[in-house]
Design a protein around this motif. Structure first.
Motif, PDB file in Angstrom:
ATOM      1  N   ASP A 144       0.865  -1.174   0.000  1.00 54.84           N
ATOM      2  CA  ASP A 144       0.000   0.000   0.000  1.00 54.84           C
ATOM      3  C   ASP A 144       0.905   1.228   0.000  1.00 54.84           C
ATOM      4  O   ASP A 144       1.445   1.615   1.038  1.00 54.84           O
ATOM      5  N   LYS A 146       0.203   4.259  -0.406  1.00 49.99           N
ATOM      6  CA  LYS A 146      -0.387   5.446   0.229  1.00 49.99           C
ATOM      7  C   LYS A 146      -0.071   5.464   1.728  1.00 49.99           C
ATOM      8  O   LYS A 146       0.317   6.495   2.278  1.00 49.99           O
ATOM      9  N   LYS A 147      -0.248   4.306   2.369  1.00 43.69           N
ATOM     10  CA  LYS A 147       0.002   4.210   3.810  1.00 43.69           C
ATOM     11  C   LYS A 147       1.348   3.585   4.120  1.00 43.69           C
ATOM     12  O   LYS A 147       1.711   3.413   5.280  1.00 43.69           O
ATOM     13  N   ILE A 202      -0.577  -1.044  -4.518  1.00 44.72           N
ATOM     14  CA  ILE A 202      -1.833  -0.291  -4.410  1.00 44.72           C
ATOM     15  C   ILE A 202      -1.482   1.192  -4.348  1.00 44.72           C
ATOM     16  O   ILE A 202      -0.655   1.616  -3.542  1.00 44.72           O
ATOM     17  N   HIS A 203      -2.094   1.972  -5.228  1.00 43.65           N
ATOM     18  CA  HIS A 203      -1.819   3.409  -5.268  1.00 43.65           C
ATOM     19  C   HIS A 203      -3.114   4.151  -5.561  1.00 43.65           C
ATOM     20  O   HIS A 203      -4.165   3.551  -5.774  1.00 43.65           O
ATOM     21  N   LYS A 210      -7.612  -3.138  -3.843  1.00 44.12           N
ATOM     22  CA  LYS A 210      -7.552  -2.514  -2.526  1.00 44.12           C
ATOM     23  C   LYS A 210      -6.688  -3.377  -1.623  1.00 44.12           C
ATOM     24  O   LYS A 210      -6.420  -4.534  -1.925  1.00 44.12           O
ATOM     25  N   PHE A 211      -6.254  -2.811  -0.497  1.00 40.27           N
ATOM     26  CA  PHE A 211      -5.415  -3.543   0.447  1.00 40.27           C
ATOM     27  C   PHE A 211      -6.292  -4.442   1.312  1.00 40.27           C
ATOM     28  O   PHE A 211      -6.491  -4.209   2.494  1.00 40.27           O
TER      29      PHE A 211
END
Length: 239
Positions: A144, A146-147, A202-203, A210-211
């Motif tokens: 992921d 993003k996180k 995932i971006h 999705k995660f």
């Protein structure tokens, strides 16, 4: 005696007809964003393969040629074994690279994902059994971006596989029919590599991933790594 294996990594940049991005993938905005992701992740994974005896062909829609070229000029020049090619000449680009080889190993990779840096070398060393049509990588990671968290994942028949053809058959038009997409690869006569050989990223541009676990993807969230240093260490084996 002819050379044995020709390894070609096939990457569909914006040439796949998907309902969720049918028109978006032709836009300057989409191409610019996806090119940035490709250069940050996938290109680095390809360039850092321990064995560079392969060709990566990144297929794009013909109508977006000028937009693709414009974006490519913003980055350092690609090495000779990584090429952006229009959809209309994709097959020709494969064919002209097969002379003198016995087998074609057609590696599938998305333009925003990674293979382990030893993956090409693994394919070079691996001796297939007679009649094998595919090599499947069931174990990998989901990242992921993003996180900035990463976790082991498993898929019975994932999008990370290599199709194997005899060159003489491929030239005659043989192609494996994958009805239903990637889940159909498991129905081919196949072999599995046991290592965690891929990272599915995932971006913000993902629309179908999705995660979380979903159908063909099982995420081991109990083993999620969030420590930045440890995440970076895991990713370093892939890019």
């Amino acid at each position: 005696m002819g050379k044995r294996k020709k390894i070609i990594v096939g990457i569909a940049f914006n040439s796949k007809k998907l309902n969720h991005n049918r028109k978006k993938r032709f836009s300057t905005r989409w191409i610019k964003k996806r090119m940035k992701i490709f250069m940050k992740y996938t290109r680095r994974s390809l360039q850092r393969q321990t064995n560079q005896d392969f060709v990566a062909l990144v297929e794009y829609e013909d109508r977006t040629r000028k937009k693709i070229k414009r974006q490519l000029r913003k980055y350092s020049k690609l090495p000779k074994n990584i090429r952006f090619v229009p959809k209309s000449s994709y097959q020709k680009s494969i064919m002209k690279r097969l002379k003198g080889y016995r087998y074609l190993y057609l590696v599938r990779l998305d333009s925003d994902d990674l293979y382990r840096r030893s993956y090409i070398h693994q394919l070079k060393k691996h001796r297939i059994r007679k009649g094998t049509s595919a090599i499947i990588n069931q174990h990998g990671y989901m990242y992921d971006s993003k996180k900035r968290r990463i976790a082991p994942m498993y898929a019975k028949s994932p999008a990370f596989y290599t199709l194997i053809y005899k060159v003489k058959d491929y030239k005659k038009g043989k192609r494996y029919r994958l009805r239903g997409g990637h889940p159909a690869v498991i129905r081919l006569r196949h072999e599995k590599l046991r290592r965690r050989n891929y990272v599915h990223i995932i971006h913000s541009g993902n629309t179908t991933s999705k995660f979380r676990s979903k159908r063909n993807k099982i995420i081991n969230k109990k083993r999620t790594v969030k420590n930045r240093r440890k995440v970076k260490k895991i990713l370093s084996a892939f890019m």
